[in-house]
Motif scaffolding. Structure first.
Motif, PDB file in Angstrom:
ATOM      1  N   ALA A 275       0.839  -1.200   0.000  1.00 38.91           N
ATOM      2  CA  ALA A 275       0.000   0.000   0.000  1.00 38.91           C
ATOM      3  C   ALA A 275       0.871   1.246   0.000  1.00 38.91           C
ATOM      4  N   ALA A 276       2.076   1.126   0.579  1.00 38.96           N
ATOM      5  CA  ALA A 276       2.966   2.294   0.637  1.00 38.96           C
ATOM      6  C   ALA A 276       4.392   1.840   0.921  1.00 38.96           C
ATOM      7  N   LEU A 277       5.336   2.697   0.604  1.00 40.78           N
ATOM      8  CA  LEU A 277       6.749   2.465   0.909  1.00 40.78           C
ATOM      9  C   LEU A 277       7.252   3.689   1.669  1.00 40.78           C
ATOM     10  N   ARG A 278       8.184   3.486   2.592  1.00 42.87           N
ATOM     11  CA  ARG A 278       8.730   4.634   3.310  1.00 42.87           C
ATOM     12  C   ARG A 278      10.056   4.282   3.968  1.00 42.87           C
ATOM     13  N   PHE A 279      11.008   5.203   3.883  1.00 46.82           N
ATOM     14  CA  PHE A 279      12.275   5.024   4.595  1.00 46.82           C
ATOM     15  C   PHE A 279      12.122   5.573   6.011  1.00 46.82           C
ATOM     16  N   ALA A 280      12.614   4.812   6.992  1.00 48.04           N
ATOM     17  CA  ALA A 280      12.556   5.281   8.378  1.00 48.04           C
ATOM     18  C   ALA A 280      13.528   4.468   9.221  1.00 48.04           C
TER      19      ALA A 280
END
Ligand code: NOS
Ligand code: ZN
Length: 526
Positions: free
Chosen positions: A153-158
């Motif tokens: 549903a989504a990608l994110r760097f963290a």
């Protein structure tokens, strides 16, 4: 059918340059003799062909020789269609014929051809899927998935697990761990499919296609808006475009606000700065010394209101002040019929400083008489330098006249128009008319990433084989390449330098095509 009349007609048609009013008078009131008919027909045909795009170019003997090879490759493609029309590749959906196109001699020649510039493409739809997948191997990338499902549903760097996304009912995992669980190949295959519009060739309508299309942009946001990735994506894009015979890229960007692991506050000017630094790095690489350059058209989403446009214009002025050389101009993007028409923002757009040019998307529609269709009129009246798509232009005779008189280029993106449901069989693409009557056309690719197309070669293949006349030859191809430089935002001096860089590659290309024909009988054509 009297003899004297025949004679006058014959005399008439021997005049080499005839105009359309003369052609009419050739028809006469009575039936001509067969000989006269043939002469008239010949003159008619030549006159009509003389109006086609590229007809004014004169090829050298080397080019004429290369032209033979190219036309042979082109005519081979028509053979299939003669046996069974449905087999003609430009009559089918690109997804079903892409692999077959790649194997053709014509496509391979077009790939090698220096095509000049891409003047219409979007910031996050430039790179091949392969390059995007490489970027998903950077550390600290999280993916939001539905329970027990290899969905994204989504990608994110963290650094740590991000907050839950309330709207998507998904949970975050490190992509590296997902790769361990499912196997990297399986994950990569899944992502590859999720990042293109494949395999669906039968979206119900333009809204269904655009809905999937926007989902891809949204998934990409978390990946690409990570500051370290943003520059790398652009670098890879420049590499891929250059390798595909594109020496200059004028792309549109929404200038999204980037992020990083440290929570740094970025601004749109930082987004531009990263572009500019990356471009410098690319140009300084000795392997790219024949590269001409790249510029950005600031193109935020049209689905906004007056306050939104006011903010856009503020940002636009800042970019112009800080990066005048990198900024080509301004546009508004997003599904045209779902956003606001240009006329809603005319008062504000007229306030944009005169030294900033417009490059509006307009008429990316087949709804004749709709507000989207009328964007063509507003784009022109607002002084647009080029028209993005202009798919509906053929229904606007006065806009068409003006486009020619004012030399406003039409940015035609053939493959995009098919995938986003404006045309199914390329032989029905309105650009046939632009080619036939010498309109200022450039061929571009819009969002090649999402249809697994090369940066420009597939659009050239379709334009040359499926949209242009069977008679259209190397002159059209050369004209399109020249147009792409002529209608760029570069200054006159820069165009001069750009043309020299293109010409060097063009001469090599002609040599290459001619050496390939070693063994075939060589014919002296001078
Ligand atoms: O063909 C097109 N017409 C209008 N807008 C487009 C097209 N392709 C992409 N975008 C828009 O460009 C943005 C990314 O820069 C995307 O959000 C998409 O809405
Ligand atoms: Zn576009």
């Amino acid at each position: 059918r009297t003899r004297p009349k025949d004679l006058t007609i014959t005399k008439f048609v021997s005049i080499s340059s005839i105009g359309s009013s003369h052609v009419e008078s050739l028809l006469g009131n009575s039936r001509p003799s067969p000989d006269t008919y043939k002469t008239v027909r010949n003159a008619f045909f030549n006159y009509e062909e003389s109006r086609a795009l590229g007809y004014d170019l004169e090829l050298s003997s080397r080019e004429l020789k290369a032209n033979e090879t190219i036309m042979k490759a082109k005519l081979t493609e028509y053979k299939e269609g003669e046996i069974a029309p449905y087999l003609f590749k430009p009559s089918q959906h690109i997804f079903n014929v892409l692999a077959a196109i790649n194997k053709t001699e014509l496509f391979q020649l077009l790939q090698r051809m220096p095509k000049g510039a891409v003047l219409h493409a979007h910031d996050t739809a430039l790179c091949s899927t392969k390059s995007i997948i490489e970027l998903t191997y950077y550390d600290n990338l999280w993916i939001c998935q539905q329970a027990g499902d290899l969905s994204a549903a989504a990608l994110r760097f963290a650094k740590e697990k991000p907050d839950a996304l309330t709207e998507s009912n998904c949970d975050w995992s490190l992509l590296s761990e997902v790769r361990e669980n499912y196997g990297a190949d399986k994950v990569d295959d899944y992502l590859a499919e999720r990042l293109t519009l494949y395999p669906t060739t039968d979206f119900q309508d333009i809204n269904a296609a655009w809905s999937r299309f926007m989902q891809i942009f949204q998934l990409l946001d978390g990946l690409l808006m990570y500051a370290p990735v943003w520059g790398d994506y652009y670098y890879k894009a420049l590499q891929e475009f250059y390798a595909d015979g594109v020496q200059y890229l004028e792309f549109r960007s929404t200038l999204p606000t980037l992020y990083d692991l440290e929570g740094t506050e970025f601004t749109p000017l930082d987004t531009v700065r990263i572009y500019v630094e990356t471009l410098e790095k690319f140009k300084n690489n000795p392997a790219n010394k024949e590269f001409i350059g790249s510029r950005m058209i600031y193109a935020p989403l049209r689905n906004t209101n007056a306050e939104g446009v006011a903010r856009y214009i503020e940002t636009l002025k800042q970019v112009k002040a800080k990066y005048p050389e990198f900024l080509a101009g301004f546009d508004l993007v997003g599904q045209e019929d779902a956003g606001r028409p240009l006329r809603d923002f005319v008062d504000q757009l007229l306030e944009v400083p005169e030294d900033i040019d417009f490059y509006f998307h307009a008429g990316e529609t087949n709804w004749y008489g709709s507000t989207v269709d009328e964007n063509l009129i507003d784009a022109l009246l607002l002084g647009t330098k080029r028209i993005g798509h202009g798919f509906g232009l053929v229904k606007h005779p006065v806009v068409l006249d003006m486009v020619k008189k004012l030399n406003v280029a039409i940015e035609v993106n053939p493959v995009s128009n098919q995938v986003l449901k404006l045309v199914s069989d390329f032989r029905n693409h309105p650009c046939s008319q632009f080619f036939a009557d010498g309109y200022p056309v450039v061929i571009s690719s819009d969002d090649p990433s999402f249809w697994k197309a090369t940066p420009l070669s597939h659009d050239y293949y379709i334009a040359f084989l499926g949209i242009a006349s069977q008679h259209a030859d190397l002159r059209l191809l050369k004209k399109l390449a020249l147009n792409s430089i002529q209608y760029s935002s570069l200054s006159a001096d820069q165009k001069f330098e750009a043309l020299a860089k293109w010409q060097a590659k063009w001469d090599q290309f002609i040599d290459f095509v001619n050496d390939e024909t070693n063994g075939a009988p060589t014919q002296q054509l001078d």
